[in-house]
Each structure stands twice: as structure tokens, then as C-alpha cells.
Write a protein that holds these residues in place. Sequence first.
Motif, PDB file in Angstrom:
ATOM      1  N   TRP A 264       0.842  -1.198   0.000  1.00 42.09           N
ATOM      2  CA  TRP A 264       0.000   0.000   0.000  1.00 42.09           C
ATOM      3  C   TRP A 264       0.878   1.249   0.000  1.00 42.09           C
ATOM      4  N   GLN A 265       0.663   2.116  -0.975  1.00 40.75           N
ATOM      5  CA  GLN A 265       1.396   3.385  -1.068  1.00 40.75           C
ATOM      6  C   GLN A 265       0.450   4.495  -0.636  1.00 40.75           C
ATOM      7  N   GLY A 266       0.907   5.338   0.298  1.00 42.06           N
ATOM      8  CA  GLY A 266      -0.008   6.328   0.855  1.00 42.06           C
ATOM      9  C   GLY A 266       0.582   7.714   1.023  1.00 42.06           C
ATOM     10  N   GLU A 267      -0.326   8.642   1.329  1.00 44.84           N
ATOM     11  CA  GLU A 267       0.032  10.006   1.695  1.00 44.84           C
ATOM     12  C   GLU A 267      -0.584  10.304   3.055  1.00 44.84           C
TER      13      GLU A 267
ATOM     14  N   THR B 157       3.905   7.298   2.691  1.00 42.01           N
ATOM     15  CA  THR B 157       3.969   6.077   3.489  1.00 42.01           C
ATOM     16  C   THR B 157       4.003   4.869   2.560  1.00 42.01           C
ATOM     17  N   ASN B 158       4.546   3.780   3.064  1.00 43.30           N
ATOM     18  CA  ASN B 158       4.543   2.520   2.335  1.00 43.30           C
ATOM     19  C   ASN B 158       4.324   1.403   3.344  1.00 43.30           C
ATOM     20  N   LEU B 159       3.309   0.598   3.092  1.00 42.18           N
ATOM     21  CA  LEU B 159       2.958  -0.488   4.007  1.00 42.18           C
ATOM     22  C   LEU B 159       2.886  -1.791   3.227  1.00 42.18           C
TER      23      LEU B 159
ATOM     24  N   VAL C 183      -4.160   8.975   6.942  1.00 41.82           N
ATOM     25  CA  VAL C 183      -3.433   8.326   5.850  1.00 41.82           C
ATOM     26  C   VAL C 183      -4.433   7.863   4.794  1.00 41.82           C
ATOM     27  N   THR C 184      -4.167   8.224   3.557  1.00 37.48           N
ATOM     28  CA  THR C 184      -4.946   7.703   2.423  1.00 37.48           C
ATOM     29  C   THR C 184      -4.003   6.882   1.571  1.00 37.48           C
ATOM     30  N   GLU C 185      -4.301   5.588   1.436  1.00 35.71           N
ATOM     31  CA  GLU C 185      -3.355   4.701   0.770  1.00 35.71           C
ATOM     32  C   GLU C 185      -4.044   3.835  -0.286  1.00 35.71           C
TER      33      GLU C 185
END
Length: 273
Positions: A150-153, A169-171, A267-269
Amino acid sequence: MKSQWECLLQNLGEWQGSFTLLSSQGELLEDTPTITTLEGLNNNQTIRQSIRRFHPSQEVQEQVLEYSSLARSVMFFENGAFSQGSIQWGPFSEFGAELGLIDGDRRLRLVQLYNRDSQFYRITLIREKLAGKNASERPHLSLDQLLGEWQGEAVTIYPDWRSLDTYSTNLKIEREGGDKLVQKLVFANRTITSSAKIHGNILHFDEGSQPVQILLLPDGASCNCPLQVKAGKPFFLEVGWLLKPNLRQRMIRSYSDKGEWVNLTLVTERKIS
């Protein structure tokens, strides 16, 4: 940038839904149909908020509040998402917070509560839609829906009104064997790797000094919090909401090692693999 009051106004309307009371293990205790109405008065300078609860075989219970300013314990994001709750944890006192996400005609709110022994003991899951809209509820969240990258801001705001922070962010969430999950979270030049034991709809993260669990809930929701708050340990409360198979929001209310509320992050991912 919108003021906090303008962000609050994103929540105006009549929200029909239910307050679902759950145990700390996600077991259903009570489900009460509700209507929550937020109405702007005096050119939206005042908000009138009413909550009606429709308990079976009881009279309708109604609570009405009017306010023209916001308490220190609540903060909003520009899309109307918000959190309110305790600004200070302390031993021998009840503690908790509400975290609310909004997506068009739908809202999802989660209240996490701790007892006087600082033990996590109850959740209220609130699922709502605007009156007259046909917005449908999401399915119960499953672990398979979370697996992947998941790639997020992220946007972090602060109760002391310092400038907000934004960062990527990266999950990555992977399953190992039948009963173990491993996740790697990268954000703001930090990397956190953790693993959990899988017990049905509960993920137990027991490696650290403060065990944490994630509950997978109805309507694509998740609840992430420590099982017990311990003195001298920072901690956070989190709600997640799977809006689409490849789109998720999370909100995190963070506390310091002194038990002080220090920030709120949205966080929006998007799933990229």
C-alpha cells in the motif's frame, strides 16, 4: 486552508445508522439504530447536534447539544474526518477517543474505551449514511483484503496548532504460513517491522513491551490499539476503513510516553500490488 470550523461543516446533515457495541474481542453486545443530525444555525456560526437512539421496546432517547466553538480535545481534517477524546491518559481513570472517517455520503466512526485499570474493554462502531442516499455498506473486512503493498500520503495535524506535516507512506502486509502475518511500514524516514499471530478476525502483535491487537470489523473497518496502556510508553489509537478493494483510509491518534495527546494523522493509501 480551511479553518477547523469549516472542516466541521463537512459533517452537516442527517446521518442514519447504528451504534454497535462490541467487546474488546469484537463480540456483538448491542446494536441500536440511530439518527445523528448536525444543523448549522445563524449562518453556520452555531451547530445544533442531536442524537436519537431507537432502543427496541423503549422510548426514543434524544440528546441535543449546541456549540459555537470547538473543544481542545477535537480536531478535524479538511475532508471532515475528525477525532475527539481524552487529551491525557492517566492511571486509575477511564480513557478513550472517537475517530471518525467520511467518504461522500458515508461516515464511519469508532470509539475505543479503556477502563480504570487502563485495559481496553469496549468499542462502539458507528456506521452511517446521509438520509435519502443509497450508499451501501462495505463487507466485513478480511485479512486477504489487506495483504499486499500500500502506497499512501499522510497528513499530521497538532493540537498545539503548529504547521501540519505531509509525507509519503509505504505499508507491506504479508502472510507467513497459516497463522502469522508480517508487516513493514515506512514513513518519515522511519521503518517499523512487526509480526502478528492470526486468530480469526483478530491479529495479535505480542512482540513489543506493549501488546497491540487489530480487530477486523464490519463495513470494511479495523480497530488497532494496545490491549493495555502502560505508564512511560507511547501509544496510539487507530481506525481503518477499506473504501474500495484498492483504497483505504486510516486515522491515528498518538500519545506520548507521558500520556499526552500529541498529534492526529490521516493516511490515504492505495494498493499497488
